[in-house]
Design an enzyme around this catalytic site. Structure first.
Site, short mmCIF file in Angstrom:
data_model
loop_
_atom_site.label_atom_id
_atom_site.label_comp_id
_atom_site.label_asym_id
_atom_site.label_seq_id
_atom_site.Cartn_x
_atom_site.Cartn_y
_atom_site.Cartn_z
CG HIS A 132 66.96 41.59 -59.34
ND1 HIS A 132 67.29 42.84 -58.85
CD2 HIS A 132 68.02 40.81 -59.06
CE1 HIS A 132 68.51 42.81 -58.32
NE2 HIS A 132 68.98 41.59 -58.43
C1 LIG Z 1 73.87 36.70 -62.63
C2 LIG Z 1 72.98 36.99 -61.46
C3 LIG Z 1 73.38 37.92 -60.50
C4 LIG Z 1 72.57 38.21 -59.41
N1 LIG Z 1 73.05 38.99 -58.40
C5 LIG Z 1 72.34 39.11 -57.24
C6 LIG Z 1 72.90 39.75 -56.11
O1 LIG Z 1 74.08 40.14 -56.11
N2 LIG Z 1 72.13 39.91 -55.00
C7 LIG Z 1 70.84 39.46 -54.97
O2 LIG Z 1 70.17 39.68 -53.96
N3 LIG Z 1 70.29 38.82 -56.02
C8 LIG Z 1 71.02 38.60 -57.14
N4 LIG Z 1 70.50 37.88 -58.17
C9 LIG Z 1 69.08 37.44 -58.10
C10 LIG Z 1 68.79 36.17 -57.33
O3 LIG Z 1 69.82 35.23 -57.48
C11 LIG Z 1 67.45 35.60 -57.84
O4 LIG Z 1 66.44 36.58 -57.60
C12 LIG Z 1 67.04 34.31 -57.14
O5 LIG Z 1 67.95 33.29 -57.46
C13 LIG Z 1 65.63 33.87 -57.55
O6 LIG Z 1 65.27 32.74 -56.80
P1 LIG Z 1 64.12 31.74 -57.26
O7 LIG Z 1 64.05 30.68 -56.23
O8 LIG Z 1 62.89 32.50 -57.58
O9 LIG Z 1 64.61 31.12 -58.66
P2 LIG Z 1 66.05 30.56 -59.14
O10 LIG Z 1 67.06 30.73 -58.09
O11 LIG Z 1 66.29 31.16 -60.48
O12 LIG Z 1 65.79 28.99 -59.30
C14 LIG Z 1 65.03 28.39 -60.31
C15 LIG Z 1 65.62 27.00 -60.59
O13 LIG Z 1 64.70 26.24 -61.36
C16 LIG Z 1 65.43 25.51 -62.33
N5 LIG Z 1 64.48 25.19 -63.43
C17 LIG Z 1 63.90 26.05 -64.30
N6 LIG Z 1 63.06 25.37 -65.12
C18 LIG Z 1 63.12 24.07 -64.74
C19 LIG Z 1 62.46 22.88 -65.18
N7 LIG Z 1 61.57 22.91 -66.18
N8 LIG Z 1 62.75 21.73 -64.56
C20 LIG Z 1 63.66 21.68 -63.52
N9 LIG Z 1 64.29 22.76 -63.08
C21 LIG Z 1 64.02 23.95 -63.66
C22 LIG Z 1 66.57 26.41 -62.73
O14 LIG Z 1 67.61 25.68 -63.31
C23 LIG Z 1 66.93 27.05 -61.38
O15 LIG Z 1 67.91 26.30 -60.70
C24 LIG Z 1 71.30 37.58 -59.29
C25 LIG Z 1 70.90 36.64 -60.24
C26 LIG Z 1 71.73 36.33 -61.31
C27 LIG Z 1 71.29 35.29 -62.30
#
Ligand SMILES: Cc1cc2nc3c(=O)[nH]c(=O)nc-3n(C[C@H](O)[C@H](O)[C@H](O)COP(=O)(O)OP(=O)(O)OC[C@H]3O[C@@H](n4cnc5c(N)ncnc54)[C@H](O)[C@@H]3O)c2cc1C
Ligand SMILES: *[C@@H]1O[C@H](CO)[C@@H](O)[C@H](O)[C@H]1NC(C)=O
Ligand SMILES: *[C@@H]1O[C@H](CO)[C@@H](O)[C@H](O)[C@H]1NC(C)=O
Ligand SMILES: *[C@@H]1O[C@H](CO)[C@@H](O)[C@H](O)[C@H]1NC(C)=O
Ligand SMILES: *[C@@H]1O[C@H](CO)[C@@H](O)[C@H](O)[C@H]1NC(C)=O
Length: 620
Positions: free
Chosen positions: A540
């Site tokens: 998270h």
């Molecule tokens: C194993 C796991 C279990 C989880 N379980 C839950 C759950 O059950 N319930 C819940 O509510 N939340 C859960 N979460 C948390 C939730 O999925 C995350 O909080 C959420 O995905 C964050 O969203 P975001 O858009 O901030 O970033 P992310 O979804 O992490 O997206 C960031 C993206 O940027 C990409 N990226 C990074 N650097 C670069 C770069 N330099 N160039 C191009 N692309 C790049 C990455 O590959 C990724 O695809 C879980 C997360 C994980 C990993």
């Protein structure tokens, strides 16, 4: 080119570039592309396309992504920490199209009533955010329509595979301990804390619903949105600025992990120009690194990495937060079709799991948010009580911990006997400690300097000690409990009343109500020792580019504009100025919806008020 890998053929200039194709990135890309077919959008994702990947679509297979060789995660290695028994912790985040939502545990949970309000930012109160929380979902569960949406892109269900026998057993154990059972913990009603039968981001027919499947693939698959371009397997290196400090494009590189002959593309640097705006959405550990490589950050950090300063924004990469997480495994008398152990232990094939429905099972049916009683607060000592007074006592909507039950051992199954287990996950919702992440060089390949901060504040250890005790009391009151799995618990002194047990019948068999275990100071030390060796991430990550005043370490303003430059926004969990008492995916979707709306209003598109028939109604 609706979707391509590594290189964007023939695409030199677009209107908007979105860096990172995770949760918030997919929401923004899908909403903007649907709002105006004339708006040319490119989203660049570092990892692979998630479409058609069976380990993405079958809920039970999500732990396969967490194995060390997995290419679908981005692994951030932290420095050795004295607070974590000298471990060099390696923290994974989702690293493919859909980001975390393509690999996560699919548990549905919204922030608490007070969380957005505490951000104290115009336009971001809970009342302001509820319309976005409703807009994103097609919710098929308990709770009123005033709180939930019924035609958004993301399907949330309660009737995908569940194991009712253990679900009911957990809930009766929780009731014995006096915690309330609530139909809908996500209704943003003040003071609503307790346990629930949890909703899942899984379709009724048992397939994962992720941000790419909900917001991006439907547009890529129809012929009406040639304006949406997605480039996978490409890492954004940095944002490019003109002499007025306006973001005018990005530099990216093919991800060599996906290249047959790595040396052929390793050092390739490509650029694409943005006419209107660049949005960074690389997650809380990816986004600050992109900003710093672009020259936006603390001058000291940039100097050490040989990056010229474009904007002195010293908060970039600071204030890092997560939820600290422990998994506590217990023995059971359950049958192979009642847990995921046989599947994970290789004793049940994926085909069999397809037939008996386990392949569509997330493993988790019960979820709760809870606080200690005043007596329990006292028992945690004067330092904890001081912290409780400052941060928690007055806000009865604020949980100290989240609990989730899983019908399986989660970990390396070669380490445990071939039996059936359940695991209680314990997650501290508002840790006091803070970490940071910074670049050490100009290229995305340069390893970052990362400190998780986990357990650098003693009150955070206290929270997890309390969480352990509650988890054990819940476990001891279930009918399925047959003792603790020793490899997953502290080593208590042999004569301790907390010593682990191994049982043939449940403790509740006698029908008498159970006494709670009384722990000594020595027992607490044993728990602390175990915690420091094993505590980790709940995945998270957040708060590294906080939305607050620049003078207070903020990085973006209320419209998500990065301070000190033009035409550059951050839209992901990096912007959270404060933590939320919930699993974070719905918060990330909500920030994506709000971010898309801000951009649409700036571009003169109708924004929140428009009837967006393209995306809504796609969930089925
Ligand atoms: C194993 C796991 C279990 C989880 N379980 C839950 C759950 O059950 N319930 C819940 O509510 N939340 C859960 N979460 C948390 C939730 O999925 C995350 O909080 C959420 O995905 C964050 O969203 P975001 O858009 O901030 O970033 P992310 O979804 O992490 O997206 C960031 C993206 O940027 C990409 N990226 C990074 N650097 C670069 C770069 N330099 N160039 C191009 N692309 C790049 C990455 O590959 C990724 O695809 C879980 C997360 C994980 C990993
Ligand atoms: C879109 O197309 C891909 C590839 O053909 C397919 O795997 C996916 O299921 C489709 N998604 C939707 C939402 O139609
Ligand atoms: C950067 O900004 C901070 C305050 O925000 C200031 O104290 C510092 O001197 C600035 N550094 C440079 C090199 O301008
Ligand atoms: C908590 O509430 C009490 C009584 O309303 C008030 O006196 C006190 O200042 C509050 N404390 C905090 C930390 O807000
Ligand atoms: C942390 O790790 C980085 C990168 O490996 C290294 O350069 C740095 O010196 C380390 N910092 C500390 C305080 O150990």
């Amino acid at each position: 080119m609706p979707i391509a890998n590594k290189i964007a053929p023939g695409l030199d200039e677009v209107d908007i570039i979105i860096c990172g194709g995770g949760v918030a990135g997919c929401v923004v890309a899908g909403r903007l592309a649907a709002a105006d077919p004339e708006l040319c959008i490119l989203m660049i994702e570092g990892g692979e396309n998630n479409a058609g990947n069976p380990t993405v679509c079958h809920p039970a297979l999500f732990p396969t992504h967490l194995t060390p060789a997995s290419k679908t995660m981005v692994w951030y290695k932290a420095n050795k920490s004295e607070h974590l028994a000298e471990r060099e912790y390696i923290l994974p985040t989702g690293g493919l199209l859909g980001g975390g939502s393509s690999v996560n545990a699919m548990l549905y949970s919204r922030p608490n009533k007070g969380d957005f309000d505490a951000w104290n930012t115009p336009g971001w109160s809970t009342a302001d955010m509820l319309p976005y929380m409703r807009k994103l979902e097609t919710y098929k569960g308990p709770g009123g329509p005033e709180f939930h949406g019924n035609d958004g892109p993301l399907e949330v269900t309660f009737d995908a595979k569940r194991i009712r026998k253990t679900e009911d057993d957990f809930l009766q154990a929780i009731e014995q301990l006096g915690y309330p059972i609530i139909d809908d913990l996500s209704d943003t009603v003040p003071g609503h804390l307790g346990f629930e039968r949890v909703g899942k981001t899984v379709s009724t027919d048992g397939e994962r619903r992720d941000a790419a499947t909900a917001y991006v693939h439907p547009l890529l698959n129809d012929s009406k949105h040639p304006n949406l371009h997605v480039l996978c397997e490409s890492k954004v290196n940095r944002v490019l600025f003109d002499e007025t400090k306006r973001a005018v494009g990005v530099e990216y590189a093919p991800n060599p992990e996906y290249t047959v002959i790595p040396s052929s593309t390793e050092r390739l640097r490509l650029t694409v120009r943005a006419r209107k705006m660049v949005i960074v959405s690389c997650g809380a550990l990816g986004t600050p690194l992109v900003l710093e490589r672009s020259g936006v950050g603390s001058p000291d950090v940039l100097k050490q990495a040989s990056i010229p300063v474009v904007a002195n924004v010293s908060g970039v990469g600071t204030n890092y937060q997560d939820h600290h997480f422990m998994l506590w495994p217990f023995k059971t008398n359950l049958a192979p079709c009642e847990t995921l152990d046989a599947l994970y232990g290789g004793r049940m094939s994926a085909e069999e799991a397809g037939v008996n429905g386990l392949i569509g099972y997330t493993g988790c049916d019960v979820h709760g948010k809870y606080r200690p009683s005043e007596q329990e607060v006292k028992e945690l000592g004067p330092d904890f009580e001081k912290h409780w007074q400052a941060e928690f006592r007055n806000d009865s909507s604020k949980p100290l911990l989240i609990m989730a039950s899983f019908n399986t051992f989660i970990g390396d199954h070669s380490m445990v006997p071939a039996e059936a287990y359940f695991t209680i996950g314990s997650c501290s919702t508002y840790p006091h400690s803070r970490g940071h992440i910074h670049i050490t060089g100009p290229d995305w390949e340069d390893p970052p300097e990362f400190d998780t901060g986990f357990f650098s504040e003693d009150v955070d250890v206290k929270m997890q000690i309390f969480g352990y005790k509650v988890a054990r009391e819940v476990a001891r009151r279930t009918a399925l409990y047959r003792g603790e799995l020793p490899l997953g618990h502290p080593e208590f002194p042999a004569d301790s009343r907390a010593a682990l047990v191994d049982l043939d019948t449940p403790l509740t068999a006698s029908g008498k109500s159970l006494e709670k275990i009384k722990y000594t100071a020595e027992d607490d030390q044993a728990i602390e020792k175990y915690l420091r060796k094993h505590v980790g991430t709940t995945w998270h990550s957040m708060a590294t580019c906080a939305m607050k005043p620049r003078s207070q370490g903020g990085v973006v303003d209320k419209d998500l504009n990065v301070f000190g430059v033009q035409g550059l926004k951050v839209v992901d969990l990096s912007i959270c100025p404060k933590n939320v008492g919930a699993n974070t995916q719905i918060t990330a979707y909500t920030i994506g919806e709000k971010g898309a709306d801000i951009v649409m209003q700036e571009l003169g598109l109708a924004g929140a008020k428009q009837e967006d028939g393209q995306l809504n109604g796609h969930a089925h």
